[in-house]
Scaffold this active site. Structure first.
Site, PDB file in Angstrom:
ATOM      1  N   THR A   1      25.169 -36.029 -36.954  1.00 53.72           N
ATOM      2  CA  THR A   1      24.066 -34.857 -36.557  1.00 53.72           C
ATOM      3  C   THR A   1      23.964 -34.527 -35.134  1.00 53.72           C
ATOM      4  OG1 THR A   1      22.839 -35.859 -38.336  1.00 53.72           O
ATOM      5  CG2 THR A   1      21.411 -34.739 -36.831  1.00 53.72           C
TER       6      THR A   1
ATOM      7  N   TYR B   1      19.283 -30.961 -48.620  1.00 56.41           N
ATOM      8  CA  TYR B   1      18.722 -29.735 -49.391  1.00 56.41           C
ATOM      9  C   TYR B   1      18.713 -30.070 -50.821  1.00 56.41           C
ATOM     10  CZ  TYR B   1      17.677 -24.960 -50.274  1.00 56.41           C
ATOM     11  OH  TYR B   1      16.846 -23.892 -50.710  1.00 56.41           O
TER      12      TYR B   1
ATOM     13  N   TYR C   1      25.327 -43.158 -44.939  1.00 61.01           N
ATOM     14  CA  TYR C   1      24.301 -42.593 -43.847  1.00 61.01           C
ATOM     15  C   TYR C   1      23.017 -42.136 -44.564  1.00 61.01           C
ATOM     16  CZ  TYR C   1      22.202 -40.163 -39.899  1.00 61.01           C
ATOM     17  OH  TYR C   1      21.514 -39.775 -38.933  1.00 61.01           O
TER      18      TYR C   1
ATOM     19  N   ARG D   1      15.715 -36.056 -42.271  1.00 59.47           N
ATOM     20  CA  ARG D   1      16.135 -34.629 -42.099  1.00 59.47           C
ATOM     21  C   ARG D   1      16.912 -34.161 -43.376  1.00 59.47           C
ATOM     22  NH1 ARG D   1      18.496 -32.766 -37.632  1.00 59.47           N
ATOM     23  NH2 ARG D   1      18.100 -33.824 -35.522  1.00 59.47           N
TER      24      ARG D   1
ATOM     25  N   LYS E   1      24.402 -46.696 -42.209  1.00 55.55           N
ATOM     26  CA  LYS E   1      23.543 -46.608 -41.222  1.00 55.55           C
ATOM     27  C   LYS E   1      22.276 -46.064 -41.626  1.00 55.55           C
ATOM     28  CE  LYS E   1      22.778 -42.994 -37.612  1.00 55.55           C
ATOM     29  NZ  LYS E   1      23.147 -41.762 -36.821  1.00 55.55           N
TER      30      LYS E   1
ATOM     31  N   ILE F   1      23.930 -46.965 -34.118  1.00 57.10           N
ATOM     32  CA  ILE F   1      24.599 -45.728 -34.128  1.00 57.10           C
ATOM     33  C   ILE F   1      23.569 -44.874 -33.202  1.00 57.10           C
ATOM     34  CG2 ILE F   1      25.506 -43.519 -34.992  1.00 57.10           C
ATOM     35  CD1 ILE F   1      26.779 -45.327 -37.153  1.00 57.10           C
TER      36      ILE F   1
END
Length: 291
Positions: free
Chosen positions: A44, A107, A133, A138, A161, A203
């Protein structure tokens, strides 16, 4: 297994939004010199959302070339299309990445079974170590611990993550950790707490700006030196908070530009940091003595 401070590396760009290869190579050397424990390329923070397929693979290749075995390279290869994620993951393997980081599909809001099948198919298709992840803030998609538990049984899925940043969630995931499967923080503000509870590292966005301090904090925490780790983390807290005054990576790219490490370029729809935040980010940099 990876551990310590793994930088979620920015992708340097010029004012027209073109990838600046020289700055990217110099950034990787900067992280090697400052003891960053691994490079995470094209996540990202690396603006993966606006890189095309060729650029995505090119950034991973450059990172692997410049790292030259001095530091592991973890490639961001996630997508909301399973087939596309397989393509990116294949690309990362071909250019020599050490592992891949795959964000939950965004999405399209898959079910938990859909998430399991997505990651299972990628793991079976490409024989490279893979990290899950989860960042629902987000993606609008939250991978629950029960699904993580199922995926942890797949040999080349080696960790997650987790960016939820909630201690209850962290504790649930840490119950799944073993010699094969590790838990990593994706939230700078709670990373120390996760490591002290048994996680293997973070991270980090902050590590772009304060790599040596993040390395030191993580390794002190991993070795059980809580007080020293907490002292460093307290000094980093303004960066943990103020590098998110606008959407990541807007503030961190602005900070790195002011530090003379990268040009100011960023791709639309992201824009350069709003003037109202210049002072607060500048102060955060100065407070950490990293400029």
């Amino acid at each position: 297994m990876f551990q310590g401070s793994m930088v979620a590396l920015v992708t340097p760009m010029d004012q027209d939004g073109n990838i600046d290869e020289l700055s990217l190579r110099n950034l990787i050397d900067y992280h090697v010199d400052n003891q960053t424990d691994a490079i995470v390329a094209v996540g990202t923070t690396g603006e993966s959302a606006t890189l095309n397929h060729d650029e995505h693979c090119r950034v991973i290749r450059i990172a692997v070339e410049q790292a030259a075995g001095r530091i592991p390279v973890i490639a961001g290869t996630g997508s909301n299309s399973t087939d596309e994620a397989i393509e990116y993951t294949n690309c990362a393997k071909k250019v020599g990445a050490d592992a891949c980081l795959l964000v939950t599909p965004y999405y399209n809001k898959p079910t938990q079974e859909g998430l399991y099948q997505h990651y299972k198919k990628i793991a079976e298709a490409v024989n490279i170590p893979q990290l899950l992840y989860n960042v629902p803030g987000r993606t609008a998609c939250d991978m629950l611990p029960a699904t993580v538990k199922r995926l942890a049984e797949i040999n080349n899925i080696i960790g997650i993550k987790e960016a939820v940043g909630e201690i209850t969630r962290i504790r649930e995931l840490l119950e799944l950790a073993n010699d094969h499967f590790a838990i990593y923080s994706g939230d700078d503000a709670t990373a120390l707490q996760l490591i002290l509870l048994g996680g293997k590292g973070t991270i980090s966005v902050t590590a772009n700006v304060a790599p040596q301090a993040m390395h030191d904090m993580c390794h002190l925490a991993l070795s059980g030196n809580r007080d020293e780790a907490e002292a460093i983390n307290q000094n980093l807290m303004s960066l943990h908070q103020n590098l998110f005054v606008e959407a990541n990576p807007i503030p961190v790219k602005w900070a790195l530009n002011k530090m003379g490490l990268i040009p100011e370029g960023i791709r639309l729809p992201l824009t350069i940091l709003s003037e109202q935040y210049h002072e607060i980010v500048t102060q955060a940099i100065q407070d950490q003595h990293v400029n």
